[in-house]
Design a protein around this motif. Structure first.
Motif, PDB file in Angstrom:
ATOM      1  N   ARG A  58      46.623  67.688  23.417  1.00 59.84           N
ATOM      2  CA  ARG A  58      47.630  66.677  23.752  1.00 59.84           C
ATOM      3  C   ARG A  58      49.053  67.212  23.602  1.00 59.84           C
ATOM      4  O   ARG A  58      50.011  66.467  23.578  1.00 59.84           O
ATOM      5  CB  ARG A  58      47.416  65.402  22.923  1.00 59.84           C
ATOM      6  CG  ARG A  58      47.170  65.640  21.481  1.00 59.84           C
ATOM      7  CD  ARG A  58      48.399  65.895  20.656  1.00 59.84           C
ATOM      8  NE  ARG A  58      49.173  64.683  20.488  1.00 59.84           N
ATOM      9  CZ  ARG A  58      50.487  64.641  20.419  1.00 59.84           C
ATOM     10  NH1 ARG A  58      51.200  65.760  20.460  1.00 59.84           N
ATOM     11  NH2 ARG A  58      51.135  63.499  20.273  1.00 59.84           N
ATOM     12  N   ASP A 112      45.127  65.381  27.369  1.00 64.53           N
ATOM     13  CA  ASP A 112      45.939  64.164  27.448  1.00 64.53           C
ATOM     14  C   ASP A 112      47.328  64.586  27.946  1.00 64.53           C
ATOM     15  O   ASP A 112      48.135  65.103  27.173  1.00 64.53           O
ATOM     16  CB  ASP A 112      46.019  63.540  26.043  1.00 64.53           C
ATOM     17  CG  ASP A 112      47.042  62.413  25.947  1.00 64.53           C
ATOM     18  OD1 ASP A 112      47.779  62.161  26.920  1.00 64.53           O
ATOM     19  OD2 ASP A 112      47.112  61.779  24.872  1.00 64.53           O
ATOM     20  N   CYS A 128      48.237  52.517  26.601  1.00 66.44           N
ATOM     21  CA  CYS A 128      48.402  53.108  25.271  1.00 66.44           C
ATOM     22  C   CYS A 128      47.864  52.106  24.260  1.00 66.44           C
ATOM     23  O   CYS A 128      46.974  52.425  23.480  1.00 66.44           O
ATOM     24  CB  CYS A 128      49.884  53.385  25.015  1.00 66.44           C
ATOM     25  SG  CYS A 128      50.178  54.071  23.389  1.00 66.44           S
ATOM     26  N   ARG A 174      40.487  53.608  27.940  1.00 68.90           N
ATOM     27  CA  ARG A 174      41.169  53.781  26.664  1.00 68.90           C
ATOM     28  C   ARG A 174      42.050  52.572  26.364  1.00 68.90           C
ATOM     29  O   ARG A 174      42.499  51.879  27.289  1.00 68.90           O
ATOM     30  CB  ARG A 174      42.016  55.062  26.628  1.00 68.90           C
ATOM     31  CG  ARG A 174      43.252  55.067  27.503  1.00 68.90           C
ATOM     32  CD  ARG A 174      44.383  55.921  26.907  1.00 68.90           C
ATOM     33  NE  ARG A 174      45.016  55.247  25.784  1.00 68.90           N
ATOM     34  CZ  ARG A 174      45.563  55.868  24.753  1.00 68.90           C
ATOM     35  NH1 ARG A 174      45.569  57.167  24.685  1.00 68.90           N
ATOM     36  NH2 ARG A 174      46.129  55.164  23.784  1.00 68.90           N
ATOM     37  N   GLU A 206      47.385  57.620  30.191  1.00 69.03           N
ATOM     38  CA  GLU A 206      47.892  56.265  29.945  1.00 69.03           C
ATOM     39  C   GLU A 206      48.330  55.625  31.258  1.00 69.03           C
ATOM     40  O   GLU A 206      49.147  56.184  32.001  1.00 69.03           O
ATOM     41  CB  GLU A 206      49.049  56.310  28.939  1.00 69.03           C
ATOM     42  CG  GLU A 206      48.508  56.613  27.545  1.00 69.03           C
ATOM     43  CD  GLU A 206      49.520  56.504  26.430  1.00 69.03           C
ATOM     44  OE1 GLU A 206      49.087  56.381  25.278  1.00 69.03           O
ATOM     45  OE2 GLU A 206      50.734  56.549  26.698  1.00 69.03           O
ATOM     46  N   LEU A 262      42.667  62.276  29.630  1.00 66.27           N
ATOM     47  CA  LEU A 262      42.904  60.976  28.989  1.00 66.27           C
ATOM     48  C   LEU A 262      44.311  60.566  29.419  1.00 66.27           C
ATOM     49  O   LEU A 262      45.289  61.227  29.040  1.00 66.27           O
ATOM     50  CB  LEU A 262      42.839  61.135  27.464  1.00 66.27           C
ATOM     51  CG  LEU A 262      43.165  59.906  26.623  1.00 66.27           C
ATOM     52  CD1 LEU A 262      41.957  58.971  26.557  1.00 66.27           C
ATOM     53  CD2 LEU A 262      43.554  60.303  25.195  1.00 66.27           C
ATOM     54  N   LYS A 290      41.722  64.745  18.555  1.00 70.13           N
ATOM     55  CA  LYS A 290      42.932  65.247  19.199  1.00 70.13           C
ATOM     56  C   LYS A 290      43.540  66.369  18.359  1.00 70.13           C
ATOM     57  O   LYS A 290      43.387  66.389  17.136  1.00 70.13           O
ATOM     58  CB  LYS A 290      43.934  64.095  19.399  1.00 70.13           C
ATOM     59  CG  LYS A 290      43.409  63.038  20.369  1.00 70.13           C
ATOM     60  CD  LYS A 290      44.455  62.013  20.737  1.00 70.13           C
ATOM     61  CE  LYS A 290      45.055  62.322  22.080  1.00 70.13           C
ATOM     62  NZ  LYS A 290      46.025  61.280  22.497  1.00 70.13           N
ATOM     63  N   HIS A 296      50.774  62.037  26.455  1.00 68.26           N
ATOM     64  CA  HIS A 296      51.531  62.205  25.210  1.00 68.26           C
ATOM     65  C   HIS A 296      52.291  63.524  25.184  1.00 68.26           C
ATOM     66  O   HIS A 296      53.273  63.657  24.459  1.00 68.26           O
ATOM     67  CB  HIS A 296      50.614  62.035  23.995  1.00 68.26           C
ATOM     68  CG  HIS A 296      50.208  60.606  23.815  1.00 68.26           C
ATOM     69  ND1 HIS A 296      49.099  60.084  24.426  1.00 68.26           N
ATOM     70  CD2 HIS A 296      50.820  59.579  23.160  1.00 68.26           C
ATOM     71  CE1 HIS A 296      49.038  58.786  24.138  1.00 68.26           C
ATOM     72  NE2 HIS A 296      50.056  58.455  23.373  1.00 68.26           N
ATOM     73  N   GLN A 344      38.226  57.737  18.453  1.00 66.21           N
ATOM     74  CA  GLN A 344      39.288  58.733  18.638  1.00 66.21           C
ATOM     75  C   GLN A 344      39.996  59.008  17.313  1.00 66.21           C
ATOM     76  O   GLN A 344      40.346  58.079  16.596  1.00 66.21           O
ATOM     77  CB  GLN A 344      40.275  58.185  19.678  1.00 66.21           C
ATOM     78  CG  GLN A 344      41.513  59.028  19.880  1.00 66.21           C
ATOM     79  CD  GLN A 344      42.390  58.478  21.014  1.00 66.21           C
ATOM     80  OE1 GLN A 344      41.887  57.953  22.007  1.00 66.21           O
ATOM     81  NE2 GLN A 344      43.699  58.586  20.867  1.00 66.21           N
ATOM     82  N   LYS A 386      47.393  51.178  16.058  1.00 75.16           N
ATOM     83  CA  LYS A 386      48.308  52.202  16.553  1.00 75.16           C
ATOM     84  C   LYS A 386      48.961  52.980  15.413  1.00 75.16           C
ATOM     85  O   LYS A 386      49.555  52.379  14.516  1.00 75.16           O
ATOM     86  CB  LYS A 386      49.413  51.551  17.399  1.00 75.16           C
ATOM     87  CG  LYS A 386      48.952  50.899  18.685  1.00 75.16           C
ATOM     88  CD  LYS A 386      48.238  51.859  19.624  1.00 75.16           C
ATOM     89  CE  LYS A 386      49.031  53.071  20.011  1.00 75.16           C
ATOM     90  NZ  LYS A 386      48.209  54.069  20.760  1.00 75.16           N
ATOM     91  N   PRO A 387      48.876  54.295  15.447  1.00 74.91           N
ATOM     92  CA  PRO A 387      49.577  55.109  14.435  1.00 74.91           C
ATOM     93  C   PRO A 387      51.011  55.320  14.882  1.00 74.91           C
ATOM     94  O   PRO A 387      51.283  56.198  15.681  1.00 74.91           O
ATOM     95  CB  PRO A 387      48.786  56.432  14.491  1.00 74.91           C
ATOM     96  CG  PRO A 387      48.286  56.504  15.906  1.00 74.91           C
ATOM     97  CD  PRO A 387      48.225  55.116  16.472  1.00 74.91           C
ATOM     98  N   GLY A 400      43.430  60.594  16.087  1.00 76.30           N
ATOM     99  CA  GLY A 400      44.717  60.929  16.681  1.00 76.30           C
ATOM    100  C   GLY A 400      45.309  62.209  16.104  1.00 76.30           C
ATOM    101  O   GLY A 400      44.864  62.719  15.069  1.00 76.30           O
ATOM    102  N   SER A 401      46.313  62.679  16.799  1.00 73.74           N
ATOM    103  CA  SER A 401      46.993  63.921  16.432  1.00 73.74           C
ATOM    104  C   SER A 401      47.455  63.910  14.970  1.00 73.74           C
ATOM    105  O   SER A 401      47.304  64.885  14.246  1.00 73.74           O
ATOM    106  CB  SER A 401      48.196  64.068  17.363  1.00 73.74           C
ATOM    107  OG  SER A 401      48.796  65.307  17.206  1.00 73.74           O
ATOM    108  N   ARG A 402      48.001  62.758  14.559  1.00 73.21           N
ATOM    109  CA  ARG A 402      48.543  62.668  13.198  1.00 73.21           C
ATOM    110  C   ARG A 402      47.473  62.668  12.132  1.00 73.21           C
ATOM    111  O   ARG A 402      47.755  62.836  10.949  1.00 73.21           O
ATOM    112  CB  ARG A 402      49.426  61.409  13.086  1.00 73.21           C
ATOM    113  CG  ARG A 402      50.723  61.549  13.854  1.00 73.21           C
ATOM    114  CD  ARG A 402      51.308  60.226  14.301  1.00 73.21           C
ATOM    115  NE  ARG A 402      52.401  60.445  15.249  1.00 73.21           N
ATOM    116  CZ  ARG A 402      52.214  60.702  16.548  1.00 73.21           C
ATOM    117  NH1 ARG A 402      50.994  60.758  17.060  1.00 73.21           N
ATOM    118  NH2 ARG A 402      53.252  60.898  17.348  1.00 73.21           N
TER     119      ARG A 402
END
Ligand code: PEP
Ligand code: MN
Length: 338
Positions: A238, A270, A103, A127, A299, A297, A208, A273, A183, A132-133, A185-187
């Motif tokens: 994800r 993914d 991660c 990856r 981890e 993807l 994502k 997550h 990448q 990191k978010p 991210g989802s957020r």
């Protein structure tokens, strides 16, 4: 509006359509397919403009309005599947692409040894989160530039491409120097300021799905990345938020079919997550491949017990090895290889 040129249309005829669109104040994107060229006419007024304006032009076969909110990510604009090429590794082709790694990048040893192990077991992209978010500001935020250097070392020593997340505009440039795939991210799926800046890059970008976003919103966000002519966009499902809380997020397996039907972009899954727990990662991964995903993807951590982030959902090396073996016959059954 989508203008489909006839099979024998000349470059001059295509240019004429483009000129006409520009004169009317529209933006244009071309899909120069091997069979025929498709011209996307983009702008807020296309709904009011008569399709005849373009239908009368020489070489034009048909003109249609795309009623969906997304245009460039749609199959109407780009009927053939997009294959994203990452240093020779093709995402969206017959061969499935496995991206694996921790991660977060934690130290040189953890990253290099994980990368070596997963590469040996069939992963073709590594990856590792540098920025990191995190949901909480008090959680580990990533090693940032130090992590990028470690990723670069892995890339050069193992000759394997790297994917890492971009969380803000300020760091796009430095991350782009080290990473092969950027990448989102989802957020950040609907962080339009970030998407607009990323659209100027020529790197492959993996978008994502926002965990509370519909597939339409996801594909419309992909349009932001495609708007400046970069066609190297990969989607990543994800998992989404539902009322179910025995897993971290609910994997929306049906989105793979929906994406394949309505979009030309490759889609990877993914499972980590979504699962939130290593026990469920294989279930989701196997289902994703059976459903037609173009890759995974995952981890993986040398020692999940000691992971600084997402240890519970990380596979250790033996579990990753077992999963890779399980995926092979499933890939074969759906006409893919791994
Ligand atoms: C990640 O892949 O590191 C990550 C944070 O995932 P997501 O954006 O899907 O939560
Ligand atoms: Mn994670």
């Amino acid at each position: 509006m989508i203008v489909e040129m006839g099979k024998g249309a000349t470059r001059q005829q295509v240019d004429h359509v483009v000129k006409r669109a520009h004169a009317l104040g529209f933006e244009v994107q071309l899909n120069l397919g091997t069979e025929k060229t498709v011209v996307a006419i983009l702008g807020s007024d296309t709904g009011k403009t008569a399709t005849d304006v373009f239908a009368v032009l020489p070489g034009v076969e048909s003109v249609s309005r795309v009623m969906k909110p997304y245009k460039l990510a749609s199959r109407e604009f780009h009927p053939q599947n997009t294959i994203v090429n990452v240093n020779g590794i093709k995402i969206g082709g017959q061969k499935l692409v496995i991206m694996a790694g921790p991660c977060a990048v934690e130290n040189e040893h953890q990253l290099m040894e994980t990368a070596r192990a997963v590469q040996g077991l069939g992963a073709s992209i590594i990856r590792g989160g540098a920025y990191k978010p995190r949901t909480s500001p008090f959680s580990f935020q990533g090693l940032e530039k130090k992590a990028l250097k470690m990723l670069a070392t892995v890339k050069s020593e193992l000759g394997i491409p790297i994917i890492t997340e971009v969380v803000d505009i300020q760091n796009i440039e430095i991350i782009a120097k080290h990473a092969d795939i950027l990448q989102v991210g989802s957020r950040n799926m609907q962080n339009f300021a970030l998407l607009k800046e990323l659209a100027k890059m020529r790197h492959p970008i993996m978008l994502k799905r926002g965990y509370a976003a519909t597939i339409k919103e996801w594909l419309t966000a992909a349009d932001y990345l495609l708007a400046e002519g970069n066609q190297q966009v990969i989607l990543c499902e994800r998992g989404i938020r539902t009322f179910e809380d025995s897993v971290r997020f609910s994997m929306d397996i049906s989105s793979i079919g929906v994406i394949k039907r309505f979009s030309h972009l490759p889609v990877v899954v993914d499972p980590s997550h979504a699962a939130g727990h290593f026990a469920y990662v294989p279930t989701i991964a196997r289902a994703a491949i059976a459903a037609g995903a173009d890759g995974l993807l995952i981890e993986v951590h040398l020692n999940p017990e000691e992971a600084l982030v997402d240890g519970l959902q990380s596979l250790n090396i033996p579990n990753f090895e077992r999963l890779m073996a399980e995926l092979k016959p499933i890939a074969k059954a759906v006409g893919r290889s791994i």
